[in-house]
Design an enzyme around this catalytic site. Structure first.
Site, PDB file in Angstrom:
ATOM      1  N   ARG A  83       0.843  -1.202   0.000  1.00 21.78           N
ATOM      2  CA  ARG A  83       0.000   0.000   0.000  1.00 21.78           C
ATOM      3  C   ARG A  83       0.872   1.243   0.000  1.00 21.78           C
ATOM      4  O   ARG A  83       1.814   1.354   0.774  1.00 21.78           O
ATOM      5  CB  ARG A  83      -0.911   0.017   1.224  1.00 21.78           C
ATOM      6  CG  ARG A  83      -1.796   1.269   1.230  1.00 21.78           C
ATOM      7  CD  ARG A  83      -3.174   1.011   1.623  1.00 21.78           C
ATOM      8  NE  ARG A  83      -4.012   2.182   1.414  1.00 21.78           N
ATOM      9  CZ  ARG A  83      -4.997   2.526   2.209  1.00 21.78           C
ATOM     10  NH1 ARG A  83      -5.276   1.785   3.258  1.00 21.78           N
ATOM     11  NH2 ARG A  83      -5.723   3.586   1.942  1.00 21.78           N
ATOM     12  N   ARG A  94      -6.942  -0.852  -3.633  1.00 18.58           N
ATOM     13  CA  ARG A  94      -5.786  -1.015  -2.751  1.00 18.58           C
ATOM     14  C   ARG A  94      -5.617  -2.479  -2.389  1.00 18.58           C
ATOM     15  O   ARG A  94      -6.608  -3.208  -2.293  1.00 18.58           O
ATOM     16  CB  ARG A  94      -5.932  -0.176  -1.503  1.00 18.58           C
ATOM     17  CG  ARG A  94      -7.057  -0.694  -0.629  1.00 18.58           C
ATOM     18  CD  ARG A  94      -7.588   0.287   0.326  1.00 18.58           C
ATOM     19  NE  ARG A  94      -8.289   1.326  -0.391  1.00 18.58           N
ATOM     20  CZ  ARG A  94      -8.929   2.305   0.180  1.00 18.58           C
ATOM     21  NH1 ARG A  94      -8.961   2.392   1.459  1.00 18.58           N
ATOM     22  NH2 ARG A  94      -9.553   3.202  -0.519  1.00 18.58           N
ATOM     23  N   ASP A  97      -6.196  -2.432   3.414  1.00  7.81           N
ATOM     24  CA  ASP A  97      -6.577  -1.285   4.231  1.00  7.81           C
ATOM     25  C   ASP A  97      -6.849  -1.815   5.623  1.00  7.81           C
ATOM     26  O   ASP A  97      -7.588  -2.789   5.783  1.00  7.81           O
ATOM     27  CB  ASP A  97      -7.831  -0.623   3.644  1.00  7.81           C
ATOM     28  CG  ASP A  97      -8.243   0.630   4.387  1.00  7.81           C
ATOM     29  OD1 ASP A  97      -7.356   1.380   4.838  1.00  7.81           O
ATOM     30  OD2 ASP A  97      -9.452   0.871   4.511  1.00  7.81           O
ATOM     31  N   ASP A  99      -8.138  -0.360   9.248  1.00  8.74           N
ATOM     32  CA  ASP A  99      -8.677   0.793   9.969  1.00  8.74           C
ATOM     33  C   ASP A  99      -8.884   0.452  11.433  1.00  8.74           C
ATOM     34  O   ASP A  99      -9.405  -0.622  11.773  1.00  8.74           O
ATOM     35  CB  ASP A  99     -10.025   1.220   9.382  1.00  8.74           C
ATOM     36  CG  ASP A  99      -9.900   1.962   8.071  1.00  8.74           C
ATOM     37  OD1 ASP A  99      -8.846   2.581   7.834  1.00  8.74           O
ATOM     38  OD2 ASP A  99     -10.856   1.923   7.286  1.00  8.74           O
TER      39      ASP A  99
END
Length: 166
Positions: A83, A94, A97, A99
């Site tokens: 990334r 992507r 990810d 989070d």
């Protein structure tokens, strides 16, 4: 130790394998320990819709890291899987990810991190996997199972278990 809710996803490459390997690296059992992991879900893209579907999952981890350290750890794992936030389209394709959705019951807003995640309650791709592993957990006073009942879950498909690595 703190308990954190994490959302993972991607739509480039063998995402299910990436999620499996990334979560293993992320939860290294020293500073971050995996407590629970949801199934994988195929989800429609959010924000930018002209891209392939995503694969998403969620995890509950226990950690000795501060929220900022946990975020930095997540971003280091993202970089290890290719990334490059500086050169990607916001909400675009992507490989990975990660989070940070919630960290205990902490509420904070800094230039680099807002907790709980400011768009968590708008995103079925976050809430559906979290609901599988923590329906009674509260984020900002709202139970996950109540929040998931209020979002559009159209197009979200629970995937069968991913084959174990040899």
């Amino acid at each position: 130790m703190a308990e954190a809710l994490i959302a993972l996803g991607g739509n480039v490459g063998d995402v299910r394998d990436t999620l499996r390997r990334a979560l293993a690296i992320f939860s290294d059992d020293h500073q971050v320990r995996l407590l629970a992991r949801s199934s994988d879900y195929r989800t429609p893209p959010w924000g930018v819709v002209d891209q392939p579907p995503f694969i998403n999952c969620a995890a509950i981890v226990e950690t000795t890291l501060s929220p900022e350290q946990l975020l930095a750890h997540a971003q280091a794992v993202e970089r290890a899987f290719g990334r490059d936030r500086a050169h990607e389209r916001r909400w675009g394709p992507r490989p990975l990810d990660i989070d940070l959705i919630a960290y205990d019951d902490l509420q904070m807003a800094t230039p680099v991190l807002t907790l709980p995640h400011p768009r968590a309650f708008d995103r079925a791709f976050v809430l559906v996997p979290l609901n599988e592993i923590a329906p009674e957990r509260r984020i900002a006073g709202r139970r996950i199972k109540d929040a998931v009942a209020r979002v559009d879950r159209a197009g979200i498909e629970k995937l069968p278990p991913y084959p174990k690595a040899p």
